[in-house]
Scaffold this motif. Structure first.
Motif, PDB file in Angstrom:
ATOM      1  N   ARG A 177      34.803  32.566 -76.583  1.00  0.00           N
ATOM      2  CA  ARG A 177      33.406  33.165 -76.081  1.00  0.00           C
ATOM      3  C   ARG A 177      33.807  34.888 -76.195  1.00  0.00           C
ATOM      4  NH1 ARG A 177      32.939  30.416 -70.441  1.00  0.00           N
ATOM      5  NH2 ARG A 177      35.271  30.678 -70.727  1.00  0.00           N
ATOM      6  N   ILE A 178      34.956  35.438 -76.228  1.00  0.00           N
ATOM      7  CA  ILE A 178      35.325  36.878 -75.889  1.00  0.00           C
ATOM      8  C   ILE A 178      36.009  37.333 -77.333  1.00  0.00           C
ATOM      9  CG2 ILE A 178      36.329  38.496 -74.728  1.00  0.00           C
ATOM     10  CD1 ILE A 178      36.307  36.330 -72.415  1.00  0.00           C
ATOM     11  N   SER A 237      45.862  29.564 -76.711  1.00  0.00           N
ATOM     12  CA  SER A 237      45.206  28.538 -75.614  1.00  0.00           C
ATOM     13  C   SER A 237      44.658  27.435 -76.053  1.00  0.00           C
ATOM     14  CB  SER A 237      44.095  29.595 -74.819  1.00  0.00           C
ATOM     15  OG  SER A 237      43.310  30.033 -75.925  1.00  0.00           O
ATOM     16  N   ALA A 238      44.396  27.005 -77.449  1.00  0.00           N
ATOM     17  CA  ALA A 238      44.255  26.066 -78.161  1.00  0.00           C
ATOM     18  C   ALA A 238      42.885  25.442 -77.384  1.00  0.00           C
ATOM     19  CB  ALA A 238      44.925  24.949 -77.893  1.00  0.00           C
ATOM     20  N   PRO A 239      41.655  26.320 -77.437  1.00  0.00           N
ATOM     21  CA  PRO A 239      40.478  25.823 -76.657  1.00  0.00           C
ATOM     22  C   PRO A 239      39.886  24.672 -77.119  1.00  0.00           C
ATOM     23  CG  PRO A 239      40.062  27.939 -78.075  1.00  0.00           C
ATOM     24  CD  PRO A 239      41.686  27.550 -78.050  1.00  0.00           C
ATOM     25  N   LEU A 267      40.828  40.189 -74.147  1.00  0.00           N
ATOM     26  CA  LEU A 267      41.805  39.218 -73.167  1.00  0.00           C
ATOM     27  C   LEU A 267      43.218  39.604 -73.498  1.00  0.00           C
ATOM     28  CD1 LEU A 267      40.016  35.914 -73.032  1.00  0.00           C
ATOM     29  CD2 LEU A 267      39.893  37.844 -71.335  1.00  0.00           C
ATOM     30  N   GLU A 268      43.728  39.381 -74.641  1.00  0.00           N
ATOM     31  CA  GLU A 268      45.187  39.685 -75.192  1.00  0.00           C
ATOM     32  C   GLU A 268      45.561  41.139 -74.850  1.00  0.00           C
ATOM     33  OE1 GLU A 268      43.320  36.319 -77.636  1.00  0.00           O
ATOM     34  OE2 GLU A 268      42.589  38.434 -76.797  1.00  0.00           O
ATOM     35  N   HIS A 275      37.043  34.392 -65.465  1.00  0.00           N
ATOM     36  CA  HIS A 275      36.739  35.629 -64.499  1.00  0.00           C
ATOM     37  C   HIS A 275      36.261  36.820 -65.281  1.00  0.00           C
ATOM     38  CE1 HIS A 275      38.255  38.133 -61.008  1.00  0.00           C
ATOM     39  NE2 HIS A 275      38.700  38.856 -62.105  1.00  0.00           N
ATOM     40  N   TYR A 276      36.743  37.070 -66.573  1.00  0.00           N
ATOM     41  CA  TYR A 276      36.195  38.035 -67.025  1.00  0.00           C
ATOM     42  C   TYR A 276      34.495  38.052 -67.288  1.00  0.00           C
ATOM     43  CZ  TYR A 276      35.081  41.586 -70.958  1.00  0.00           C
ATOM     44  OH  TYR A 276      34.620  42.508 -71.644  1.00  0.00           O
ATOM     45  N   LEU A 277      34.155  37.088 -67.773  1.00  0.00           N
ATOM     46  CA  LEU A 277      32.901  36.694 -67.909  1.00  0.00           C
ATOM     47  C   LEU A 277      31.854  36.853 -66.687  1.00  0.00           C
ATOM     48  CD1 LEU A 277      32.944  33.906 -70.543  1.00  0.00           C
ATOM     49  CD2 LEU A 277      32.410  36.395 -70.982  1.00  0.00           C
ATOM     50  N   GLU A 278      32.561  36.344 -65.630  1.00  0.00           N
ATOM     51  CA  GLU A 278      31.811  36.326 -64.328  1.00  0.00           C
ATOM     52  C   GLU A 278      31.995  37.608 -63.496  1.00  0.00           C
ATOM     53  OE1 GLU A 278      33.685  33.530 -62.017  1.00  0.00           O
ATOM     54  OE2 GLU A 278      33.206  31.833 -62.971  1.00  0.00           O
ATOM     55  N   THR A 279      32.954  38.544 -63.807  1.00  0.00           N
ATOM     56  CA  THR A 279      33.210  39.820 -62.983  1.00  0.00           C
ATOM     57  C   THR A 279      33.194  40.840 -63.809  1.00  0.00           C
ATOM     58  OG1 THR A 279      35.581  39.604 -63.083  1.00  0.00           O
ATOM     59  CG2 THR A 279      34.387  38.595 -61.254  1.00  0.00           C
ATOM     60  N   GLY A 280      33.455  40.809 -65.211  1.00  0.00           N
ATOM     61  CA  GLY A 280      33.734  42.059 -65.941  1.00  0.00           C
ATOM     62  C   GLY A 280      35.084  42.404 -65.874  1.00  0.00           C
TER      63      GLY A 280
END
Length: 375
Positions: free
Chosen positions: A79-80, A302-304, A85-86, A48-53
């Motif tokens: 990616r961030i 989140s263990a990506p 995010l945290e 959501h952050y990458l798509e909308t900021g």
């Protein structure tokens, strides 16, 4: 049938997978105990952050404040940059909703391996109550480079001279600083919560601090602890320096019942608590405002690297879901979920890789659901 509406933020990485199992188990408990949950999903996280900021807006927070409990999967994505995010979602929510309690049960379930030799489920069963909105997490701090803030560097020189008799150069290349703050009100309310919790346990409350070195901030904490303790005759209390309590958690975990701690120390010792109870996959947590909006989540990340593999242990998230419905007033259903987790472990037939098994995330959720339904 009682109806509940619960916002859910699956979040990042393995979040959607583990939240799916938590929802499945709660829905099964609802069928058995006569309540229904309408899940209201929110997209906030890395994608959501990458798509909308947008991290999380004031409008969304106001909307979420109309619900008593939120179910959260995990926040964090490679990616961030770490912290975006945290801080922008998780910490923002904690502060906005004034979730001043971080509640962490440290309970070794029977049949779970612990790295502590000769300790059993009878020895490891306590709760950590972590202050969740103050201390060094209030966000006051920064850095100053050479020439950018002569006044700040001069303050540093003066402090070192007064405290240690040291004369340092004021043209340091760069300094970093962070300010910790606790208030009388903030300290008192978390300690009172801990004593109220201990009322229905062993009436033993242990305080954590570092008052021997950070005497201003944590000496104040001790004073407030003593003031609250005086109102609770018949309780056993003790003080523990944070470095010492890490030893006692390992050597004598049976000493503890309810542990109350400032924010930063609680952040550290609850990860140690997670390991002595069997690992992060078994460690739930709650961010609680007793009179407002609370948020429940596993304490792991989140263990990506495991995203989309249906591999990780969902028990921490399922357990956090049990805490959530207890907050809603469904105590019997909550206890039933925890008992079903215990039975799943004792059966030993359905378990994920971290517990020595080969089953999937959804296999574990299905098995716990089956136990709740009595199938």
């Amino acid at each position: 049938m009682t109806q509940y509406k619960v916002p859910v933020l699956p979040g990042d990485g393995i979040g959607p997978e583990i939240i799916a199992e938590g929802r499945k188990v709660i829905d099964a408990a609802g069928e058995r105990f006569g309540f229904d949950v309408e899940w209201i999903e929110y997209p906030h996280g890395a994608d959501h952050y990458l798509e909308t900021g947008e991290l999380i807006s004031e409008e969304t927070l106001k909307e979420l404040s109309g619900y008593p409990a939120i179910y959260l999967g995990s926040i964090g994505d490679p990616r961030i940059a770490p912290g975006v995010l945290e801080k922008g979602i998780l910490l923002t929510a904690r502060f906005y909703f004034d979730q001043y309690i971080n509640l962490r049960p440290i309970k070794l379930l029977e049949g779970v391996w612990t790295p502590i030799k000769d300790k059993t489920s009878k020895d490891i069963d306590f709760v950590v109550v972590r202050e969740n909105t103050e201390d060094f997490y209030i966000g006051i701090g920064g850095r100053a480079k050479k020439g950018a803030s002569k006044d700040l560097l001069e303050v540093k020189r003066t402090l070192y001279s007064a405290k240690f008799g040291l004369d340092i150069e004021t043209d340091s290349e760069e300094i970093g600083y962070q300010i910790g703050l606790i208030s009388k009100e903030g300290t008192k309310r978390v300690i009172e919560y801990a004593f109220d919790l201990a009322e229905n346990r062993k009436k033993h409350v242990s305080s954590v601090d570092k008052a021997n070195v950070l005497s201003d901030i944590y000496g104040f904490w001790r004073e407030e602890f003593n003031a609250v303790a005086e109102k609770h005759p018949g309780f056993t209390t003790d003080f523990n320096f944070v470095d010492a309590i890490t030893m006692w958690f390992v050597k004598n975990p049976e000493w503890f019942d309810v542990v109350v701690t400032p924010n930063m120390f609680g952040d550290i010792i609850t990860d140690l608590g997670a390991m002595i109870q069997g690992g992060l996959g078994l460690a739930p947590g709650g961010n609680i405002n007793p009179k407002g909006t609370s948020m429940f989540e596993p304490i792991h990340g989140s263990a990506p690297k495991y995203k989309g593999q249906n591999k990780v242990n969902p028990i921490a998230t399922i357990w956090a879901g049990a805490m959530l419905i207890e907050q809603l007033g469904e105590k019997e259903a909550s206890d039933t979920i925890v008992n079903a987790i215990q039975k799943n472990i004792l059966d030993g037939k359905v378990k994920t890789y971290d517990m020595g098994g080969k089953n999937t995330t959804s296999d574990v959720g299905d098995d716990i659901t089956r136990i709740i339904k009595g199938e």
